[in-house]
Scaffold this motif. Sequence first.
Motif, PDB file in Angstrom:
ATOM      1  N   ASP A 131       0.830  -1.209   0.000  1.00  0.00           N
ATOM      2  CA  ASP A 131       0.000   0.000   0.000  1.00  0.00           C
ATOM      3  C   ASP A 131       0.859   1.252   0.000  1.00  0.00           C
ATOM      4  N   TYR A 132       2.092   1.155   0.495  1.00  0.00           N
ATOM      5  CA  TYR A 132       2.990   2.300   0.507  1.00  0.00           C
ATOM      6  C   TYR A 132       3.769   2.437  -0.795  1.00  0.00           C
ATOM      7  N   TYR A 133       3.599   1.506  -1.720  1.00  0.00           N
ATOM      8  CA  TYR A 133       4.420   1.493  -2.936  1.00  0.00           C
ATOM      9  C   TYR A 133       3.577   1.296  -4.197  1.00  0.00           C
ATOM     10  N   PRO A 134       2.760   2.298  -4.526  1.00  0.00           N
ATOM     11  CA  PRO A 134       1.964   2.167  -5.749  1.00  0.00           C
ATOM     12  C   PRO A 134       2.828   2.051  -7.004  1.00  0.00           C
ATOM     13  N   GLU A 135       4.059   2.561  -6.944  1.00  0.00           N
ATOM     14  CA  GLU A 135       4.937   2.474  -8.115  1.00  0.00           C
ATOM     15  C   GLU A 135       5.405   1.044  -8.392  1.00  0.00           C
ATOM     16  N   HIS A 136       5.179   0.157  -7.424  1.00  0.00           N
ATOM     17  CA  HIS A 136       5.578  -1.242  -7.613  1.00  0.00           C
ATOM     18  C   HIS A 136       4.355  -2.158  -7.728  1.00  0.00           C
ATOM     19  N   LYS A 137       3.241  -1.609  -8.202  1.00  0.00           N
ATOM     20  CA  LYS A 137       2.014  -2.398  -8.267  1.00  0.00           C
ATOM     21  C   LYS A 137       2.135  -3.586  -9.220  1.00  0.00           C
ATOM     22  N   ASP A 138       3.103  -3.528 -10.140  1.00  0.00           N
ATOM     23  CA  ASP A 138       3.291  -4.652 -11.056  1.00  0.00           C
ATOM     24  C   ASP A 138       3.785  -5.907 -10.338  1.00  0.00           C
ATOM     25  N   LEU A 139       4.273  -5.762  -9.118  1.00  0.00           N
ATOM     26  CA  LEU A 139       4.756  -6.906  -8.351  1.00  0.00           C
ATOM     27  C   LEU A 139       3.641  -7.603  -7.586  1.00  0.00           C
ATOM     28  N   ARG A 140       2.447  -7.032  -7.611  1.00  0.00           N
ATOM     29  CA  ARG A 140       1.372  -7.549  -6.776  1.00  0.00           C
ATOM     30  C   ARG A 140       1.082  -9.025  -7.049  1.00  0.00           C
ATOM     31  N   SER A 141       0.841  -9.719  -5.935  1.00  0.00           N
ATOM     32  CA  SER A 141       0.406 -11.112  -5.963  1.00  0.00           C
ATOM     33  C   SER A 141      -0.302 -11.363  -4.649  1.00  0.00           C
ATOM     34  N   PRO A 142      -1.139 -12.389  -4.562  1.00  0.00           N
ATOM     35  CA  PRO A 142      -1.787 -12.666  -3.271  1.00  0.00           C
ATOM     36  C   PRO A 142      -0.785 -12.848  -2.139  1.00  0.00           C
ATOM     37  N   ALA A 143       0.340 -13.495  -2.422  1.00  0.00           N
ATOM     38  CA  ALA A 143       1.343 -13.725  -1.382  1.00  0.00           C
ATOM     39  C   ALA A 143       1.980 -12.423  -0.921  1.00  0.00           C
ATOM     40  N   LEU A 144       2.341 -11.553  -1.871  1.00  0.00           N
ATOM     41  CA  LEU A 144       2.977 -10.288  -1.498  1.00  0.00           C
ATOM     42  C   LEU A 144       1.983  -9.346  -0.842  1.00  0.00           C
ATOM     43  N   ASP A 145       0.748  -9.366  -1.305  1.00  0.00           N
ATOM     44  CA  ASP A 145      -0.278  -8.513  -0.698  1.00  0.00           C
ATOM     45  C   ASP A 145      -0.515  -8.861   0.770  1.00  0.00           C
ATOM     46  N   ALA A 146      -0.189 -10.091   1.172  1.00  0.00           N
ATOM     47  CA  ALA A 146      -0.443 -10.528   2.547  1.00  0.00           C
ATOM     48  C   ALA A 146       0.617 -10.057   3.530  1.00  0.00           C
ATOM     49  N   ILE A 147       1.745  -9.520   3.043  1.00  0.00           N
ATOM     50  CA  ILE A 147       2.823  -9.090   3.935  1.00  0.00           C
ATOM     51  C   ILE A 147       2.527  -7.681   4.437  1.00  0.00           C
ATOM     52  N   ASN A 148       2.473  -7.521   5.759  1.00  0.00           N
ATOM     53  CA  ASN A 148       2.161  -6.217   6.338  1.00  0.00           C
ATOM     54  C   ASN A 148       3.325  -5.696   7.181  1.00  0.00           C
ATOM     55  N   LEU A 149       3.124  -4.537   7.800  1.00  0.00           N
ATOM     56  CA  LEU A 149       4.199  -3.895   8.561  1.00  0.00           C
ATOM     57  C   LEU A 149       4.648  -4.745   9.741  1.00  0.00           C
ATOM     58  N   GLU A 150       3.718  -5.397  10.415  1.00  0.00           N
ATOM     59  CA  GLU A 150       4.112  -6.219  11.558  1.00  0.00           C
ATOM     60  C   GLU A 150       5.020  -7.365  11.125  1.00  0.00           C
TER      61      GLU A 150
END
Length: 381
Positions: free
Chosen positions: A138-157
């Motif tokens: 969410d902090y990196y819209p410039e890297h939206k091409d990397l999106r995947s369900p696995a990467l989307d699940a990684i949060n700040l904690e």
Amino acid sequence: MRALRLGLCLLFPLSVSAASCALPTVQTDGWELSTPEASGFNSTTLCMTLTAIARGKDNIHSIIIERHGKLVAEMYRSGKDKSIARGLGVWPPFAPTIDFGPDTLHDARSIGKSVIDLLVGIEKQQGKIASLATPVLDYYPEHKDLRSPALDAINLEHLLTMSGGWKWDEGAQPNNEMRLFWKSDPVRYVLGRPIEAAPGAVWNYNGGGTLILADIVSRVAGKPWLDVANTELFAPLGITQWQWVTDLRGRPASFAGLRLRPRDMAKLGRLMLNHGRWNGRQVVAEDWIDASLTPRLSVGFKSPGDQPDEIHYGYQWWAGTAAWKDHRVAWNAAFGNGGQRIFIVPELDMTLVVTAGDYGSDEMGAKVNRLLHTVVATVAR
């Protein structure tokens, strides 16, 4: 001959003046001073411990002990040092011998990771980070091409607990951490690593996650994270002498480049023991300090000793236990490669700082971890 500073117990037999062994020096850096006896230590046993280190062959450069907010012991030695500032982790052929003293900056290495945790806490208490459950992408819209369900699940904690699940190795060179110094876009490099474990499930040491945390601090603060460190953490603690080593592109290495005086490392320990307060000022929110020190994931190995304790990880801070009298006391620590440590023992209200110069040495790491257990055992009350 280079001086070896260890107080009067190096000039006279231990039986003469154990009380004066490794007494801290008077400076204008905000520290009050005390003696081992007044602070509840067995002064003879503590002096013997420090003297053995001072006269020994281990490449330990300094030891600072503070208790109840006062410096109790302070020791410096000459020793070989391969500072990261000399080669960004690629060692020069010969390590120079440094005469370490109270005003000598020392590599803190990954202790900087624990400092980045405090910066995240500062931004969160100011409302600039809403939730640790926020997905990192969410902090990196410039890297939206990397999106995947696995990467989307990684949060700040997950970044704070080093449990993002990326395939990451910080072992023998060249490793993933060293590549952070050279990549033109290190954030993208970390985000693009293969994901091999579910986020939050497995601890895996990862300086890349710390680099992203520092970058997020810059983004939410609207200024470089280095400025946040200076104005909102170091300045309130009276830390004026410090350095954060940069790579060849001029970027501070958030995950490994911090250099501090040992007495100032002890201030960070006291800040944690005081639940984020320094001289009456709440520098970091108390609930953030408590959350950072809470053991969350096992790191998969134990500290050395006759009664080894399993080590855990919180938010960029380590956790374990040590034997004291008839029970075990909890400790937390900031660890740095080469033997750099800020240990705190909340039940004893004590900080132990160690700096050393054997970077990449598991043996040195084990020695300084054992030293904590030895020092804890010298506390009489």
